[in-house]
Design a protein around this motif. Structure first.
Motif, PDB file in Angstrom:
ATOM      1  N   SER A  53       0.842  -1.190   0.000  1.00 16.93           N
ATOM      2  CA  SER A  53       0.000   0.000   0.000  1.00 16.93           C
ATOM      3  C   SER A  53       0.884   1.250   0.000  1.00 16.93           C
ATOM      4  CB  SER A  53      -0.900  -0.011   1.243  1.00 16.93           C
ATOM      5  OG  SER A  53      -0.106   0.216   2.394  1.00 16.93           O
ATOM      6  N   PRO A  54       0.313   2.409  -0.299  1.00 19.25           N
ATOM      7  CA  PRO A  54       1.096   3.652  -0.255  1.00 19.25           C
ATOM      8  C   PRO A  54       1.730   3.894   1.111  1.00 19.25           C
ATOM      9  CG  PRO A  54      -0.952   4.039  -1.386  1.00 19.25           C
ATOM     10  CD  PRO A  54      -1.024   2.637  -0.809  1.00 19.25           C
ATOM     11  N   LEU A  55       1.089   3.418   2.159  1.00 21.91           N
ATOM     12  CA  LEU A  55       1.644   3.577   3.497  1.00 21.91           C
ATOM     13  C   LEU A  55       3.013   2.904   3.578  1.00 21.91           C
ATOM     14  CD1 LEU A  55       1.102   4.703   6.299  1.00 21.91           C
ATOM     15  CD2 LEU A  55       0.063   2.529   6.899  1.00 21.91           C
ATOM     16  N   ASP A  56       3.185   1.779   2.895  1.00 23.27           N
ATOM     17  CA  ASP A  56       4.473   1.099   2.878  1.00 23.27           C
ATOM     18  C   ASP A  56       5.531   1.948   2.200  1.00 23.27           C
ATOM     19  OD1 ASP A  56       3.402  -1.152   4.154  1.00 23.27           O
ATOM     20  OD2 ASP A  56       2.729  -1.973   2.238  1.00 23.27           O
ATOM     21  N   ILE A  67       2.851  10.084  -8.050  1.00 18.09           N
ATOM     22  CA  ILE A  67       3.009  10.206  -9.490  1.00 18.09           C
ATOM     23  C   ILE A  67       2.010   9.283 -10.176  1.00 18.09           C
ATOM     24  CG2 ILE A  67       4.634  10.030 -11.422  1.00 18.09           C
ATOM     25  CD1 ILE A  67       5.261  12.184  -9.159  1.00 18.09           C
ATOM     26  N   ASN A  68       1.936   8.054  -9.699  1.00 19.89           N
ATOM     27  CA  ASN A  68       0.947   7.063 -10.138  1.00 19.89           C
ATOM     28  C   ASN A  68       0.890   5.988  -9.058  1.00 19.89           C
ATOM     29  OD1 ASN A  68       3.089   5.158 -10.721  1.00 19.89           O
ATOM     30  ND2 ASN A  68       3.395   6.237 -12.659  1.00 19.89           N
ATOM     31  N   ASP A  69       0.158   4.907  -9.302  1.00 20.49           N
ATOM     32  CA  ASP A  69      -0.005   3.877  -8.269  1.00 20.49           C
ATOM     33  C   ASP A  69       1.297   3.163  -7.904  1.00 20.49           C
ATOM     34  OD1 ASP A  69      -2.676   4.422  -7.994  1.00 20.49           O
ATOM     35  OD2 ASP A  69      -3.340   2.810  -9.329  1.00 20.49           O
ATOM     36  N   SER A  70       2.314   3.287  -8.734  1.00 17.18           N
ATOM     37  CA  SER A  70       3.561   2.571  -8.440  1.00 17.18           C
ATOM     38  C   SER A  70       4.771   3.498  -8.274  1.00 17.18           C
ATOM     39  CB  SER A  70       3.849   1.544  -9.542  1.00 17.18           C
ATOM     40  OG  SER A  70       3.996   2.192 -10.783  1.00 17.18           O
ATOM     41  N   THR A  71       4.537   4.795  -8.220  1.00 19.61           N
ATOM     42  CA  THR A  71       5.643   5.745  -8.060  1.00 19.61           C
ATOM     43  C   THR A  71       5.232   6.895  -7.139  1.00 19.61           C
ATOM     44  OG1 THR A  71       6.362   5.260 -10.328  1.00 19.61           O
ATOM     45  CG2 THR A  71       7.294   7.224  -9.281  1.00 19.61           C
ATOM     46  N   LYS A 118      12.672   8.894  -4.461  1.00 24.96           N
ATOM     47  CA  LYS A 118      11.684   8.354  -5.392  1.00 24.96           C
ATOM     48  C   LYS A 118      11.512   6.878  -5.044  1.00 24.96           C
ATOM     49  CE  LYS A 118      10.811   7.910 -10.368  1.00 24.96           C
ATOM     50  NZ  LYS A 118      11.432   8.141 -11.693  1.00 24.96           N
ATOM     51  N   ILE A 119      10.276   6.499  -4.727  1.00 21.50           N
ATOM     52  CA  ILE A 119       9.970   5.134  -4.313  1.00 21.50           C
ATOM     53  C   ILE A 119       9.132   4.468  -5.405  1.00 21.50           C
ATOM     54  CG2 ILE A 119       8.893   3.705  -2.525  1.00 21.50           C
ATOM     55  CD1 ILE A 119      11.192   5.371  -1.428  1.00 21.50           C
ATOM     56  N   LEU A 120       9.542   3.268  -5.778  1.00 15.18           N
ATOM     57  CA  LEU A 120       8.868   2.513  -6.841  1.00 15.18           C
ATOM     58  C   LEU A 120       8.312   1.203  -6.301  1.00 15.18           C
ATOM     59  CD1 LEU A 120      11.655   2.854  -9.564  1.00 15.18           C
ATOM     60  CD2 LEU A 120       9.633   4.301  -9.285  1.00 15.18           C
ATOM     61  N   LYS A 121       7.151   0.801  -6.810  1.00 12.73           N
ATOM     62  CA  LYS A 121       6.611  -0.509  -6.469  1.00 12.73           C
ATOM     63  C   LYS A 121       7.283  -1.528  -7.382  1.00 12.73           C
ATOM     64  CE  LYS A 121       2.138  -1.038  -5.918  1.00 12.73           C
ATOM     65  NZ  LYS A 121       0.720  -1.272  -6.219  1.00 12.73           N
ATOM     66  N   TRP A 128       8.003  -2.135  -2.139  1.00  9.41           N
ATOM     67  CA  TRP A 128       8.414  -0.747  -2.380  1.00  9.41           C
ATOM     68  C   TRP A 128       9.912  -0.635  -2.196  1.00  9.41           C
ATOM     69  CZ3 TRP A 128       5.130   2.483  -4.567  1.00  9.41           C
ATOM     70  CH2 TRP A 128       3.756   2.239  -4.431  1.00  9.41           C
ATOM     71  N   ARG A 129      10.572   0.031  -3.156  1.00 11.54           N
ATOM     72  CA  ARG A 129      12.026   0.174  -3.117  1.00 11.54           C
ATOM     73  C   ARG A 129      12.432   1.577  -3.568  1.00 11.54           C
ATOM     74  NH1 ARG A 129      11.617  -3.596  -0.321  1.00 11.54           N
ATOM     75  NH2 ARG A 129      12.373  -5.690  -0.653  1.00 11.54           N
ATOM     76  N   VAL A 130      13.630   1.979  -3.155  1.00  9.19           N
ATOM     77  CA  VAL A 130      14.202   3.272  -3.511  1.00  9.19           C
ATOM     78  C   VAL A 130      14.813   3.169  -4.906  1.00  9.19           C
ATOM     79  CG1 VAL A 130      15.937   4.993  -2.856  1.00  9.19           C
ATOM     80  CG2 VAL A 130      14.617   3.812  -1.092  1.00  9.19           C
ATOM     81  N   SER A 131      14.542   4.158  -5.743  1.00 12.05           N
ATOM     82  CA  SER A 131      14.956   4.103  -7.150  1.00 12.05           C
ATOM     83  C   SER A 131      16.438   4.341  -7.376  1.00 12.05           C
ATOM     84  CB  SER A 131      14.170   5.121  -7.977  1.00 12.05           C
ATOM     85  OG  SER A 131      14.544   6.440  -7.618  1.00 12.05           O
ATOM     86  N   ASP A 132      17.075   5.149  -6.530  1.00 12.13           N
ATOM     87  CA  ASP A 132      18.457   5.518  -6.771  1.00 12.13           C
ATOM     88  C   ASP A 132      19.091   5.997  -5.473  1.00 12.13           C
ATOM     89  OD1 ASP A 132      20.891   6.649  -7.930  1.00 12.13           O
ATOM     90  OD2 ASP A 132      19.781   6.696  -9.808  1.00 12.13           O
ATOM     91  N   ILE A 133      20.411   5.882  -5.395  1.00 11.97           N
ATOM     92  CA  ILE A 133      21.119   6.358  -4.206  1.00 11.97           C
ATOM     93  C   ILE A 133      20.933   7.856  -4.020  1.00 11.97           C
ATOM     94  CG2 ILE A 133      23.449   6.867  -3.337  1.00 11.97           C
ATOM     95  CD1 ILE A 133      24.269   4.106  -4.125  1.00 11.97           C
ATOM     96  N   ALA A 134      21.080   8.595  -5.078  1.00 11.30           N
ATOM     97  CA  ALA A 134      20.972  10.048  -5.006  1.00 11.30           C
ATOM     98  C   ALA A 134      19.793  10.507  -5.861  1.00 11.30           C
ATOM     99  CB  ALA A 134      22.257  10.687  -5.505  1.00 11.30           C
ATOM    100  N   TYR A 135      18.865  11.177  -5.231  1.00  7.71           N
ATOM    101  CA  TYR A 135      17.716  11.726  -5.944  1.00  7.71           C
ATOM    102  C   TYR A 135      17.551  13.158  -5.460  1.00  7.71           C
ATOM    103  CZ  TYR A 135      13.266  11.806  -8.382  1.00  7.71           C
ATOM    104  OH  TYR A 135      12.246  12.103  -9.264  1.00  7.71           O
TER     105      TYR A 135
END
Length: 148
Positions: free
Chosen positions: A26-29, A88-92, A111-114, A119-126
């Motif tokens: 869920s988005p809470l995660d 951004i959308n249901d998965s970002t 930036k968190i991606l499903k 849920w995971r972090v997209s990049d070390i530096a954002y």
């Protein structure tokens, strides 16, 4: 007998909730992951950062010192912070976490991606300049305000 019935009811309720969620995060995660990332950044905790990254980012940064080693500052925690979220959308999701009580870092953009792993972090530096084109037409949601 009452304890067995109570355990059965709790188990049934838990399974019903899990089934309704379809096993999806869920988005809470995503909020929880963003806060974990901010704390790992503050503590300079390479192992925790590696756990939170997407598979692609893990591959990209596997040799980086940013994702190696235990926390250098394990006693630093984020207690007083402000969290802002842009869906951004249901998965970002994009998060800005401000914690001005800290001397080293006072703001983290994430930036968190499903993913298939959750849920995971997209990049070390954002950074804000990367987030700006994605969030410019999206109303932010304040998840938590700083205590004054």
């Amino acid at each position: 007998m009452k304890n067995l019935l109570k355990a059965f009811i709790i188990l049934s309720f838990s399974l019903t909730i899990a089934a309704c969620n379809g096993g999806k995060a869920s988005p809470l995660d995503s909020r929880h992951i963003a806060l974990e990332w901010a704390e790992a950044e503050l503590q300079w905790d390479g192992e925790q950062r590696m756990k939170l990254l997407t598979s692609e980012a893990k591959e990209k940064y596997r040799d980086s010192t940013h994702v190696k080693g235990e926390a250098l500052n394990p006693d630093l925690t984020i207690e007083n912070y402000e969290m802002t979220e842009w869906k951004i959308n249901d998965s970002t999701y994009i998060y800005k976490i401000r914690y001005p009580d800290q001397k080293e870092i006072d703001t983290t953009w994430t930036k968190i991606l499903k993913t298939d792993e959750g849920w995971r972090v997209s990049d070390i530096a954002y950074y804000y300049y990367e987030a700006k084109p994605l969030i410019k037409n999206i109303k932010p949601t304040t998840i938590k305000e700083m205590e004054r």
